[in-house]
Design an enzyme around this catalytic site. Sequence first.
Site: not given
Ligand code: BG6
Length: 489
Positions: A388
Amino acid sequence: MTKQETKQAFPAGFLWGGATAANQLEGAFDADGKGLSTSDMAPFVPKELRNGKDFTFDVNSVELEEFLGGNTDVYFPKRNGVDFYHRYKEDIAMFAEMGFKVLRISMAWTRIFPTGEEEVPNEAGLAFYDNVLDELLKHNIEPLVTISHYEMPVHLTQKYNGWEDRRLIDLYLKFANTLFDRYKDKVKYWITFNEMNMILTSLYTGGGILEDKIKGSKEQVAYQATHHQFVASALAVKSGKEKMPNAQIGCMICRLETYAASSKPEDVLQTLKEDQMNLFYPEVQARGEYPSYMNRYFEENGIELVKEPEDDAIIKDNTVDFIAFSYYMTYIGKYDPNDNSNSGMLVSQVKNPHLEVTEWGWPIDPIGLRVALNRLYDRYRMPLFIVENGLGATDKLEEDGSIHDTYRIDYLRRHIEQMREAVADGVDLMGFTSWGPIDIISCSTSEMGKRYGFIYVDQDNAGNGTLQRYRKDSFDWYKQVIESNGQIL
Ligand code: BG6
């Protein structure tokens, strides 16, 4: 930065792609026998009405009853996601057009076991993921499956208060083993839990635990639930490897690289401690034992973990194959003489004056990614996977259907440049999956308007819109990045 450094390429077979989670993407929350999950209970509340409360991370038992009873007029965006459930073919075709090598998905526990306690899995749920996997494989996209991504049957919250209860281990294993048996010929890459360390920040999101129902201290429960997840994860690694000898099974954390606020030794020590709390998770899952600094911390803070005699051996014998992590920002460690605990709550209130922040206040730090990669690799000498990273921003759909998200291209370009440097430093990096390659519901705020995608979805925070998909400028840019294996940024 020398010319030679920037020219380094990514290894052949590098896994470029995107990352999603079922509860933010799929929708169809009650279709084909699916049960209700904890994430279906996260309402969208406009910022001005939140009063500092964050419903994603903080749902209490009274609210839960109210949401379950339907006695509320708030909107629950994660119930509808962006309707991937019905549009997965179209969406996967667009990922394939960008040249994706991998797509990270998660599988909703409640599609397979609606309450978590059924003896027999829900065939319609299994068939849905068969279809998704087949569609990915048809396009030569490797699936990377997160078994548990911030959701679980709400029934398990009501009956057991989630992972506070050790019985969750067997229920999770039944779910994991069902997935392994069914998809063993289709899925090679697995992650047992999403961002396991975030349970310290939100017992509800990370553990399905209602805070007002716990008896001991919050920390005591958070670490006990963590222990249950460590055992469950290790047992999933064990059976996963038995069933799929070629599988690669990883752990995952939200990596919060932490800098000292100053060169003052107390700040440096505080930073070390905060870093150790963050690394506690891969420490156990990759090295196979509780680190002594945590044992000291538990002792000094009156935290007593209940362990079964076999737990330590299970954890020791079943370590992971790779360490996956999300990377969005860096933190600052600062010593506070009035606070002698080391909370581990992962919240840094100190701003870094050298960094810009996103619209949502998240510090932007590409160089921190190179630091994080090097530090993790130096410490574990194990393959790493960035599962991510990305920029949540407001996008504008123009009259002609274009979206000019140059800010997103700039963000990703700067992060990938640093990733490339880290690979040149010698880091063994398996791949990069950008968060939310198609706009999905935000995890932390349940907004639609916090967009990460290369693909725009026409839907607003209240769920209005055609759900039509549009290619943003970043779509072609990422396509070129993948085509050139990261040479052209
Ligand atoms: C991570 C999570 O912490 O951040 C995701 O695993 C999440 O599920 C991503 O969507 C981004 O955070 P947000 O709150 O901007 O969607």
